[in-house]
Design a protein around this motif. Structure first.
Motif, PDB file in Angstrom:
ATOM      1  N   LEU A   1       4.177  74.523  98.012  1.00 58.41           N
ATOM      2  CA  LEU A   1       3.141  75.098  98.862  1.00 58.41           C
ATOM      3  C   LEU A   1       2.666  76.458  98.354  1.00 58.41           C
ATOM      4  N   GLU A   2       3.431  77.103  97.488  1.00 56.26           N
ATOM      5  CA  GLU A   2       2.985  78.361  96.893  1.00 56.26           C
ATOM      6  C   GLU A   2       1.694  78.164  96.111  1.00 56.26           C
ATOM      7  N   ASP A   3       1.457  76.947  95.644  1.00 57.76           N
ATOM      8  CA  ASP A   3       0.257  76.650  94.862  1.00 57.76           C
ATOM      9  C   ASP A   3      -0.916  76.260  95.738  1.00 57.76           C
ATOM     10  N   GLY A   4      -0.709  76.212  97.058  1.00 58.51           N
ATOM     11  CA  GLY A   4      -1.793  75.855  97.962  1.00 58.51           C
ATOM     12  C   GLY A   4      -1.403  74.713  98.884  1.00 58.51           C
ATOM     13  N   PRO A   5      -2.301  74.349  99.796  1.00 62.53           N
ATOM     14  CA  PRO A   5      -2.009  73.275 100.755  1.00 62.53           C
ATOM     15  C   PRO A   5      -1.657  71.971 100.045  1.00 62.53           C
ATOM     16  N   ALA A   6      -0.749  71.208 100.649  1.00 61.13           N
ATOM     17  CA  ALA A   6      -0.326  69.945 100.033  1.00 61.13           C
ATOM     18  C   ALA A   6      -0.016  68.919 101.108  1.00 61.13           C
TER      19      ALA A   6
ATOM     20  N   VAL B   1       5.969  64.870  97.810  1.00 61.49           N
ATOM     21  CA  VAL B   1       6.878  63.854  97.276  1.00 61.49           C
ATOM     22  C   VAL B   1       6.706  63.716  95.770  1.00 61.49           C
ATOM     23  N   ALA B   2       5.444  63.679  95.315  1.00 60.52           N
ATOM     24  CA  ALA B   2       5.175  63.483  93.884  1.00 60.52           C
ATOM     25  C   ALA B   2       5.699  64.635  93.039  1.00 60.52           C
ATOM     26  N   LEU B   3       5.613  65.866  93.562  1.00 65.47           N
ATOM     27  CA  LEU B   3       5.998  67.037  92.780  1.00 65.47           C
ATOM     28  C   LEU B   3       7.491  67.378  92.879  1.00 65.47           C
ATOM     29  N   THR B   4       8.138  66.956  93.945  1.00 68.85           N
ATOM     30  CA  THR B   4       9.537  67.339  94.143  1.00 68.85           C
ATOM     31  C   THR B   4      10.533  66.224  93.873  1.00 68.85           C
ATOM     32  N   GLY B   5      10.070  64.981  93.997  1.00 62.72           N
ATOM     33  CA  GLY B   5      11.007  63.876  93.867  1.00 62.72           C
ATOM     34  C   GLY B   5      11.765  63.588  95.143  1.00 62.72           C
ATOM     35  N   LEU B   6      11.482  64.346  96.204  1.00 62.33           N
ATOM     36  CA  LEU B   6      12.101  64.059  97.496  1.00 62.33           C
ATOM     37  C   LEU B   6      11.568  62.741  98.040  1.00 62.33           C
ATOM     38  N   THR B   7      12.370  62.060  98.836  1.00 61.69           N
ATOM     39  CA  THR B   7      11.864  60.860  99.486  1.00 61.69           C
ATOM     40  C   THR B   7      10.845  61.264 100.546  1.00 61.69           C
ATOM     41  N   ARG B   8       9.953  60.365 100.886  1.00 61.35           N
ATOM     42  CA  ARG B   8       8.923  60.695 101.862  1.00 61.35           C
ATOM     43  C   ARG B   8       9.518  61.072 103.224  1.00 61.35           C
ATOM     44  N   PRO B   9      10.502  60.330 103.755  1.00 62.27           N
ATOM     45  CA  PRO B   9      11.086  60.735 105.047  1.00 62.27           C
ATOM     46  C   PRO B   9      11.721  62.127 104.988  1.00 62.27           C
ATOM     47  N   THR B  10      12.395  62.437 103.872  1.00 62.11           N
ATOM     48  CA  THR B  10      13.029  63.752 103.741  1.00 62.11           C
ATOM     49  C   THR B  10      11.979  64.857 103.673  1.00 62.11           C
ATOM     50  N   ALA B  11      10.945  64.642 102.866  1.00 59.44           N
ATOM     51  CA  ALA B  11       9.894  65.650 102.733  1.00 59.44           C
ATOM     52  C   ALA B  11       9.207  65.892 104.074  1.00 59.44           C
ATOM     53  N   HIS B  12       8.910  64.826 104.804  1.00 60.75           N
ATOM     54  CA  HIS B  12       8.224  64.964 106.085  1.00 60.75           C
ATOM     55  C   HIS B  12       9.126  65.658 107.101  1.00 60.75           C
ATOM     56  N   ARG B  13      10.396  65.289 107.140  1.00 60.54           N
ATOM     57  CA  ARG B  13      11.329  65.904 108.090  1.00 60.54           C
ATOM     58  C   ARG B  13      11.506  67.390 107.805  1.00 60.54           C
ATOM     59  N   LEU B  14      11.658  67.746 106.535  1.00 62.73           N
ATOM     60  CA  LEU B  14      11.811  69.158 106.176  1.00 62.73           C
ATOM     61  C   LEU B  14      10.546  69.951 106.505  1.00 62.73           C
TER      62      LEU B  14
ATOM     63  N   ARG C   1       7.899  78.245 111.743  1.00 57.94           N
ATOM     64  CA  ARG C   1       6.700  78.978 111.357  1.00 57.94           C
ATOM     65  C   ARG C   1       6.754  79.468 109.902  1.00 57.94           C
ATOM     66  N   LEU C   2       7.621  78.837 109.118  1.00 55.75           N
ATOM     67  CA  LEU C   2       7.631  79.092 107.676  1.00 55.75           C
ATOM     68  C   LEU C   2       6.584  78.236 106.981  1.00 55.75           C
ATOM     69  N   VAL C   3       6.154  77.196 107.670  1.00 55.01           N
ATOM     70  CA  VAL C   3       5.112  76.293 107.195  1.00 55.01           C
ATOM     71  C   VAL C   3       4.142  76.072 108.345  1.00 55.01           C
ATOM     72  N   THR C   4       2.879  75.902 108.019  1.00 53.76           N
ATOM     73  CA  THR C   4       1.875  75.557 109.027  1.00 53.76           C
ATOM     74  C   THR C   4       1.023  74.432 108.472  1.00 53.76           C
ATOM     75  N   ARG C   5      -0.028  74.040 109.193  1.00 52.69           N
ATOM     76  CA  ARG C   5      -0.898  72.951 108.733  1.00 52.69           C
ATOM     77  C   ARG C   5      -2.350  73.389 108.844  1.00 52.69           C
ATOM     78  N   ASP C   6      -3.157  72.896 107.909  1.00 49.70           N
ATOM     79  CA  ASP C   6      -4.569  73.237 107.962  1.00 49.70           C
ATOM     80  C   ASP C   6      -5.340  72.171 108.745  1.00 49.70           C
ATOM     81  N   ALA C   7      -6.670  72.299 108.798  1.00 50.96           N
ATOM     82  CA  ALA C   7      -7.492  71.396 109.600  1.00 50.96           C
ATOM     83  C   ALA C   7      -7.445  69.959 109.093  1.00 50.96           C
TER      84      ALA C   7
ATOM     85  N   LEU D   1       0.955  74.046 104.483  1.00 53.01           N
ATOM     86  CA  LEU D   1       0.797  75.255 103.685  1.00 53.01           C
ATOM     87  C   LEU D   1       1.767  76.304 104.185  1.00 53.01           C
ATOM     88  N   LEU D   2       1.978  77.332 103.374  1.00 53.62           N
ATOM     89  CA  LEU D   2       2.912  78.378 103.752  1.00 53.62           C
ATOM     90  C   LEU D   2       2.497  79.009 105.069  1.00 53.62           C
TER      91      LEU D   2
END
Length: 243
Positions: free
Chosen positions: A30-35, A41-54, A62-68, A73-74
């Motif tokens: 997310l340092e590189d921008g919204p994702a 998943v593609a950049l980290t190799g995490l499974t989709r359920p793990t990435a979504h849960r984290l 509030r370490l992460v937020t979401r755009d429109a 994003l951070l």
């Protein structure tokens, strides 16, 4: 064709606590921008359920937020803590200056400070039509792309500048141009069709302590007109800075 390093190539995530390592890896994307979750998943190799849960857990903190568009994003929490830690008289004068700049240009005016390898939005006056592209105060972004990053790095000491260029999507020659003309322009705002103009805010001794930015679809075509207005605003902020 240039291939930019992925977070897994450039950062180590070996705290010894697996869940923290995975969270750190996600945040580095997310340092590189919204994702989206798919990009994470593609950049980290995490499974989709793990990435979504984290991502959802970090959002609750509030370490992460979401755009429109629903991308992650951070979030503002780290930035807010940094603002409190580094608060100064300049911030007390920021609101009227940014509001005046926004009203005069009909573009979003923001103030950014450098915090290690990130740029933090510490104050903002958003344009009326920028609801979907607003940048919440406290939002952090990587310091290797966009006009704000260029301004925050251009006048740094050589060793700091060299470290910043290691991951940057701009060159030392581009930073030399920024120093020569005194401002940076380009894409780098949250909106695809927006242009961003950034100028330095100087504190005691001429040291660059922040970057003032203007973002919006009108910014690019009127850069000459807006630059003088922004430099004046930056000087007023600098006069209020306690260093």
């Amino acid at each position: 064709m240039t291939t930019w390093p992925s977070p897994t190539d450039t950062l180590r995530h070996d705290s010894g606590v697996a869940v923290l390592d995975k969270a750190s890896l996600l945040l580095s994307v997310l340092e590189d921008g919204p994702a989206s979750v798919s990009r994470i998943v593609a950049l980290t190799g995490l499974t989709r359920p793990t990435a979504h849960r984290l991502a959802l857990a970090l959002q609750r903190l509030r370490l992460v937020t979401r755009d429109a568009r629903g991308r992650f994003l951070l979030g503002p929490r780290l930035g807010e803590m940094a603002v409190v830690e580094h608060g100064d008289r300049m911030l007390e004068q920021t609101a009227p200056v940014l509001t005046g700049l926004r009203d005069a240009t009909h573009s979003s005016a923001r103030l950014h400070r450098r915090c290690e390898d990130r740029q933090l939005c510490v104050a903002a006056a958003e344009a009326a039509d920028a609801e979907e592209d607003a940048v919440p105060v406290g939002t952090a972004a990587g310091l290797w792309t966009g006009p704000v990053a260029q301004v925050l790095l251009a006048w740094e000491e050589p060793d700091v500048l060299y470290q910043g260029l290691a991951r940057a999507r701009f060159t030392a020659a581009m930073l030399a141009q920024v120093r020569h003309r005194g401002w940076a322009q380009g894409s780098g705002g949250p909106a695809v069709d927006a242009a961003t103009l950034a100028v330095p805010v100087r504190g005691p001794g001429g040291r660059v302590v922040a970057a003032l930015s203007l973002s919006g679809p009108r910014t690019g075509p009127r850069v000459r007109e807006f630059t003088a207005t922004m430099i004046d605003a930056a000087m007023r902020l600098g006069e209020a800075c306690d260093g």
